[in-house]
Design a protein around this motif. Structure first.
Motif, PDB file in Angstrom:
ATOM      1  N   GLY A 192       0.864  -1.175   0.000  1.00  0.00           N
ATOM      2  CA  GLY A 192       0.000   0.000   0.000  1.00  0.00           C
ATOM      3  C   GLY A 192       0.902   1.226   0.000  1.00  0.00           C
ATOM      4  O   GLY A 192       2.127   1.105   0.162  1.00  0.00           O
ATOM      5  N   LEU A 193       0.305   2.390  -0.165  1.00  0.00           N
ATOM      6  CA  LEU A 193       1.101   3.618  -0.200  1.00  0.00           C
ATOM      7  C   LEU A 193       0.508   4.690   0.704  1.00  0.00           C
ATOM      8  O   LEU A 193      -0.689   4.993   0.622  1.00  0.00           O
ATOM      9  N   HIS A 194       1.352   5.248   1.570  1.00  0.00           N
ATOM     10  CA  HIS A 194       1.016   6.486   2.261  1.00  0.00           C
ATOM     11  C   HIS A 194       1.357   7.625   1.291  1.00  0.00           C
ATOM     12  O   HIS A 194       2.161   7.442   0.379  1.00  0.00           O
ATOM     13  N   VAL A 195       0.805   8.814   1.542  1.00  0.00           N
ATOM     14  CA  VAL A 195       1.277   9.986   0.805  1.00  0.00           C
ATOM     15  C   VAL A 195       1.883  10.955   1.805  1.00  0.00           C
ATOM     16  O   VAL A 195       1.236  11.331   2.790  1.00  0.00           O
ATOM     17  N   ALA A 196       3.135  11.325   1.565  1.00  0.00           N
ATOM     18  CA  ALA A 196       3.778  12.343   2.399  1.00  0.00           C
ATOM     19  C   ALA A 196       3.511  13.703   1.766  1.00  0.00           C
ATOM     20  O   ALA A 196       3.886  13.957   0.616  1.00  0.00           O
ATOM     21  N   ILE A 197       2.833  14.565   2.530  1.00  0.00           N
ATOM     22  CA  ILE A 197       2.493  15.901   2.025  1.00  0.00           C
ATOM     23  C   ILE A 197       3.697  16.816   2.244  1.00  0.00           C
ATOM     24  O   ILE A 197       4.189  16.947   3.369  1.00  0.00           O
ATOM     25  N   THR A 198       4.167  17.435   1.177  1.00  0.00           N
ATOM     26  CA  THR A 198       5.326  18.330   1.314  1.00  0.00           C
ATOM     27  C   THR A 198       4.936  19.786   1.073  1.00  0.00           C
ATOM     28  O   THR A 198       5.704  20.683   1.380  1.00  0.00           O
ATOM     29  N   ASN A 199       3.764  20.007   0.495  1.00  0.00           N
ATOM     30  CA  ASN A 199       3.361  21.370   0.171  1.00  0.00           C
ATOM     31  C   ASN A 199       1.834  21.434   0.159  1.00  0.00           C
ATOM     32  O   ASN A 199       1.198  20.990  -0.795  1.00  0.00           O
ATOM     33  N   LEU A 200       1.276  21.962   1.237  1.00  0.00           N
ATOM     34  CA  LEU A 200      -0.187  21.972   1.387  1.00  0.00           C
ATOM     35  C   LEU A 200      -0.770  23.201   0.671  1.00  0.00           C
ATOM     36  O   LEU A 200      -1.189  24.165   1.301  1.00  0.00           O
ATOM     37  N   THR A 201      -0.772  23.121  -0.646  1.00  0.00           N
ATOM     38  CA  THR A 201      -1.339  24.223  -1.450  1.00  0.00           C
ATOM     39  C   THR A 201      -2.865  24.138  -1.411  1.00  0.00           C
ATOM     40  O   THR A 201      -3.426  23.126  -0.955  1.00  0.00           O
ATOM     41  N   GLU A 202      -3.525  25.183  -1.931  1.00  0.00           N
ATOM     42  CA  GLU A 202      -4.997  25.146  -2.019  1.00  0.00           C
ATOM     43  C   GLU A 202      -5.451  23.941  -2.827  1.00  0.00           C
ATOM     44  O   GLU A 202      -6.431  23.281  -2.486  1.00  0.00           O
ATOM     45  N   GLU A 203      -4.707  23.657  -3.905  1.00  0.00           N
ATOM     46  CA  GLU A 203      -5.053  22.515  -4.767  1.00  0.00           C
ATOM     47  C   GLU A 203      -4.968  21.201  -3.984  1.00  0.00           C
ATOM     48  O   GLU A 203      -5.832  20.330  -4.084  1.00  0.00           O
ATOM     49  N   VAL A 204      -3.925  21.086  -3.160  1.00  0.00           N
ATOM     50  CA  VAL A 204      -3.738  19.860  -2.374  1.00  0.00           C
ATOM     51  C   VAL A 204      -4.841  19.723  -1.319  1.00  0.00           C
ATOM     52  O   VAL A 204      -5.347  18.620  -1.073  1.00  0.00           O
ATOM     53  N   LYS A 205      -5.241  20.852  -0.738  1.00  0.00           N
ATOM     54  CA  LYS A 205      -6.343  20.801   0.245  1.00  0.00           C
ATOM     55  C   LYS A 205      -7.615  20.266  -0.419  1.00  0.00           C
ATOM     56  O   LYS A 205      -8.356  19.479   0.169  1.00  0.00           O
ATOM     57  N   GLN A 206      -7.853  20.707  -1.650  1.00  0.00           N
ATOM     58  CA  GLN A 206      -9.040  20.229  -2.388  1.00  0.00           C
ATOM     59  C   GLN A 206      -8.890  18.754  -2.747  1.00  0.00           C
ATOM     60  O   GLN A 206      -9.867  18.019  -2.849  1.00  0.00           O
ATOM     61  N   GLU A 207      -7.634  18.341  -2.948  1.00  0.00           N
ATOM     62  CA  GLU A 207      -7.396  16.980  -3.445  1.00  0.00           C
ATOM     63  C   GLU A 207      -7.457  15.922  -2.345  1.00  0.00           C
ATOM     64  O   GLU A 207      -7.789  14.756  -2.617  1.00  0.00           O
ATOM     65  N   LEU A 208      -7.154  16.329  -1.122  1.00  0.00           N
ATOM     66  CA  LEU A 208      -7.048  15.333  -0.035  1.00  0.00           C
ATOM     67  C   LEU A 208      -8.263  14.398   0.064  1.00  0.00           C
ATOM     68  O   LEU A 208      -8.093  13.182   0.212  1.00  0.00           O
ATOM     69  N   PRO A 209      -9.493  14.915  -0.033  1.00  0.00           N
ATOM     70  CA  PRO A 209     -10.644  14.010   0.104  1.00  0.00           C
ATOM     71  C   PRO A 209     -10.727  12.931  -0.975  1.00  0.00           C
ATOM     72  O   PRO A 209     -11.476  11.968  -0.820  1.00  0.00           O
ATOM     73  N   SER A 210      -9.953  13.074  -2.055  1.00  0.00           N
ATOM     74  CA  SER A 210     -10.021  12.046  -3.102  1.00  0.00           C
ATOM     75  C   SER A 210      -9.061  10.886  -2.830  1.00  0.00           C
ATOM     76  O   SER A 210      -9.085   9.869  -3.534  1.00  0.00           O
ATOM     77  N   LEU A 211      -8.204  11.024  -1.814  1.00  0.00           N
ATOM     78  CA  LEU A 211      -7.223   9.948  -1.572  1.00  0.00           C
ATOM     79  C   LEU A 211      -7.869   8.606  -1.246  1.00  0.00           C
ATOM     80  O   LEU A 211      -7.404   7.569  -1.734  1.00  0.00           O
ATOM     81  N   PRO A 212      -8.935   8.560  -0.408  1.00  0.00           N
ATOM     82  CA  PRO A 212      -9.532   7.248  -0.137  1.00  0.00           C
ATOM     83  C   PRO A 212      -9.956   6.512  -1.413  1.00  0.00           C
ATOM     84  O   PRO A 212      -9.862   5.287  -1.482  1.00  0.00           O
ATOM     85  N   ASP A 213     -10.367   7.266  -2.447  1.00  0.00           N
ATOM     86  CA  ASP A 213     -10.748   6.605  -3.711  1.00  0.00           C
ATOM     87  C   ASP A 213      -9.553   5.945  -4.384  1.00  0.00           C
ATOM     88  O   ASP A 213      -9.708   5.028  -5.194  1.00  0.00           O
ATOM     89  N   LEU A 214      -8.361   6.438  -4.074  1.00  0.00           N
ATOM     90  CA  LEU A 214      -7.139   5.830  -4.636  1.00  0.00           C
ATOM     91  C   LEU A 214      -6.640   4.686  -3.757  1.00  0.00           C
ATOM     92  O   LEU A 214      -5.585   4.116  -4.006  1.00  0.00           O
ATOM     93  N   GLY A 215      -7.378   4.403  -2.695  1.00  0.00           N
ATOM     94  CA  GLY A 215      -6.945   3.321  -1.793  1.00  0.00           C
ATOM     95  C   GLY A 215      -5.899   3.777  -0.797  1.00  0.00           C
ATOM     96  O   GLY A 215      -5.221   2.965  -0.179  1.00  0.00           O
ATOM     97  N   VAL A 216      -5.775   5.109  -0.636  1.00  0.00           N
ATOM     98  CA  VAL A 216      -4.804   5.665   0.310  1.00  0.00           C
ATOM     99  C   VAL A 216      -5.543   6.040   1.594  1.00  0.00           C
ATOM    100  O   VAL A 216      -6.476   6.837   1.565  1.00  0.00           O
ATOM    101  N   ALA A 217      -5.114   5.473   2.708  1.00  0.00           N
ATOM    102  CA  ALA A 217      -5.812   5.674   3.982  1.00  0.00           C
ATOM    103  C   ALA A 217      -5.035   6.577   4.931  1.00  0.00           C
ATOM    104  O   ALA A 217      -5.547   6.943   5.994  1.00  0.00           O
ATOM    105  N   THR A 218      -3.807   6.936   4.550  1.00  0.00           N
ATOM    106  CA  THR A 218      -2.879   7.563   5.500  1.00  0.00           C
ATOM    107  C   THR A 218      -2.048   8.655   4.819  1.00  0.00           C
ATOM    108  O   THR A 218      -1.588   8.472   3.691  1.00  0.00           O
ATOM    109  N   VAL A 219      -1.877   9.764   5.534  1.00  0.00           N
ATOM    110  CA  VAL A 219      -0.971  10.811   5.033  1.00  0.00           C
ATOM    111  C   VAL A 219       0.084  11.078   6.096  1.00  0.00           C
ATOM    112  O   VAL A 219      -0.176  10.969   7.291  1.00  0.00           O
ATOM    113  N   LYS A 220       1.270  11.442   5.628  1.00  0.00           N
ATOM    114  CA  LYS A 220       2.398  11.650   6.547  1.00  0.00           C
ATOM    115  C   LYS A 220       2.838  13.098   6.489  1.00  0.00           C
ATOM    116  O   LYS A 220       2.913  13.695   5.418  1.00  0.00           O
ATOM    117  N   ILE A 221       3.154  13.625   7.651  1.00  0.00           N
ATOM    118  CA  ILE A 221       3.677  14.992   7.738  1.00  0.00           C
ATOM    119  C   ILE A 221       4.982  14.948   8.525  1.00  0.00           C
ATOM    120  O   ILE A 221       5.061  14.326   9.586  1.00  0.00           O
TER     121      ILE A 221
END
Ligand code: DUC
Ligand code: ZN
Ligand code: ZN
Length: 467
Positions: free
Chosen positions: A121-150
């Motif tokens: 499986g894959l975590h996503v490590a967020i390196t730049n929380l842009t407005e676009e990334v904030k909008q994108e975060l809710p779509s991660l579960p659809d990609l099978g991603v359950a976890t984000v790393k900071i």
């Protein structure tokens, strides 16, 4: 009809140990019971062995850029090393490019992982929380991603994230059902201590540890926990290395907050004395958080026993001594951070945990497999020997003895920090989804046989113990 039966062994799960057979049909477990009918199935003789669910390592870094270089292991060699320790699934960190999207990070890492020999499986490590990334975060579960790393550490690099963004990511994660993982070290304090050390001419590897004292980790752990409390989101603190950081987690549990804790094998067998080895040898032991004074170990064992730390990972992040670690020959801040350990993780926990009487074999399975599946969002399918689960099975020989040396390691790295260490207890055979993947020192699974696993974070019950 079953295709395969693991017969005559002791089945070990997070809940208990009992003599039973395990029957497999195709890629899944069909039944667990006494004297299951053979009916022409292939029989694996497990007498004298423990039969356990395949181990899961929720913390690896394969084929990852760090400190101007790439990790030595890619998904081919890294997953071969994993199998040699009985690990049948990894959850690895895909890194967002500073000017890229989270989806692109997942896609890039899925490309790298085409060579995987085990499931992942894959975590996503967020390196730049842009407005676009904030909008994108809710779509991660659809990609099978359950976890984000900071990362709260690594100031001055793209990995570093300030509190403002950490906190907002927590708020969004709560809304969209993602679990937040933190690397908890105070990046500002470390940067200042490093600058002062270099100005004094203190450049040797041991300064890596001395500029990241325990309080730096404890402070960030407490801060992350309190920010998660304010945001109302569950949290996983990865690679807890010392008693003061663990104490912050224990206090959160006493308040009833949902905080998971991971510790890693290297903190139980290496110490700050290794960082101070003569010459540049200490570079072989540079990882973050750094190796600690051994006086921390009883607290970490207690954390596992009490359920304040639920999972035991590797943080496998390998770099060659020649050509990579030596980038920091004149400046410890340039030594790439990380140790190999994906192969050794179960050996360390069995030898020093189970054999030395600190934990039960059931807690061993919980910390390496069942709790990993629960926390990282693939419970039911992985981390258990139950009908319907993937037939990821480890036939564990409690008496297998091996002395680690670079030549018998499966990682693609030119040294092993475990050189000369003897372990008792190891995998005799490993199966991934019903296929033999490793036996008697030989990796059998081919690159490309591993599959991506969709994960969904389902918050286990609050409180310390997950199992
Ligand atoms: N720590 C390491 O030792 N390596 C990679 C990243 C990390 O946080
Ligand atoms: Zn980290
Ligand atoms: Zn890591």
């Amino acid at each position: 009809m079953s295709d395969l039966i693991f017969a005559g062994g002791t089945v070990v799960t997070a809940e208990g140990s009992f003599p039973a057979d395990v029957a497999v049909s195709g890629e899944t477990i069909e039944a667990v019971g006494v004297d299951l009918p053979r009916d022409g199935a292939e029989v694996v003789d497990c007498s004298g062995a423990r039969v356990m669910p395949g181990f899961i390592d929720g913390h690896t870094h394969m084929d990852m850029p760090f400190g101007g270089t790439m990790t030595a292991d890619d998904w081919d060699t890294g997953t071969a090393a994993a199998l040699a320790g009985g690990t049948t699934m990894l959850v690895d960190f895909s890194l967002q490019d500073v000017d890229g999207t989270l989806g692109e990070a997942v896609e890039t890492w899925q490309g790298k992982a085409e060579k995987a020999r085990i499931d992942y499986g894959l975590h996503v490590a967020i390196t730049n929380l842009t407005e676009e990334v904030k909008q994108e975060l809710p779509s991660l579960p659809d990609l099978g991603v359950a976890t984000v790393k900071i990362f709260m550490a690594y100031k001055g690099t793209p990995l570093y994230t300030a509190d403002e963004d950490l906190f907002e990511a927590m708020q969004i994660a709560r809304e969209c059902g993602l679990l937040v993982l933190v690397h908890a070290e105070n990046g500002d304090a470390i940067a200042k201590l490093q600058e002062q050390a270099l100005a004094r001419g203190d450049t040797e590897p041991r300064w890596h540890g001395l500029t990241r004292p325990e309080a730096v980790e404890a402070e960030a752990t407490n801060r992350a926990i309190r920010l998660a409390e304010i945001a109302g989101c569950p949290l996983l603190v990865v690679h807890v290395s010392c008693a003061p950081a663990l104490q912050a987690i224990e206090q959160a549990h006493a308040r009833g907050q949902t905080v998971y804790g991971e510790t890693c094998g290297q903190y139980f067998v290496f110490s700050d004395a290794d960082l101070a080895r003569p010459g540049f040898e200490g570079a072989k032991y540079v990882c973050s958080p750094p190796l600690r004074d051994p006086s921390n170990r009883p607290a970490l064992w207690h954390g596992l026993q009490a359920g304040d730390l639920q999972i035991f990972g590797s943080d496998h992040c390998s770099f060659n001594y020649a050509g990579q670690k030596d980038l920091g020959a004149d400046d410890f801040t340039l030594i790439p951070n990380g140790l190999p350990g994906v192969e050794e993780r179960p050996y360390v926990l069995w030898t020093h945990g189970v054999r030395e009487g600190r934990i039960t074999e059931n807690l061993f399975v919980a910390a390496l497999s069942t709790n990993q599946a629960r926390v990282h969002g693939m419970a039911g399918r992985k981390g258990t020997l139950a009908p319907g689960a993937d037939a990821d099975v480890v036939v564990w020989d409690p008496d297998l003895t091996i002395t680690a040396t670079q030549a018998n390691r499966h990682s693609n790295v030119d040294y092993t920090p475990y050189e000369g260490m003897t372990f008792t207890g190891g995998p005799a055979a490993v199966y991934v989804r019903g296929e033999l993947a490793y036996r008697d020192g030989e990796v059998i699974a081919e690159p490309g046989s591993g599959r991506y696993v969709h994960r969904t974070f389902a918050q286990p019950a609050p409180g310390p113990a997950v199992r």
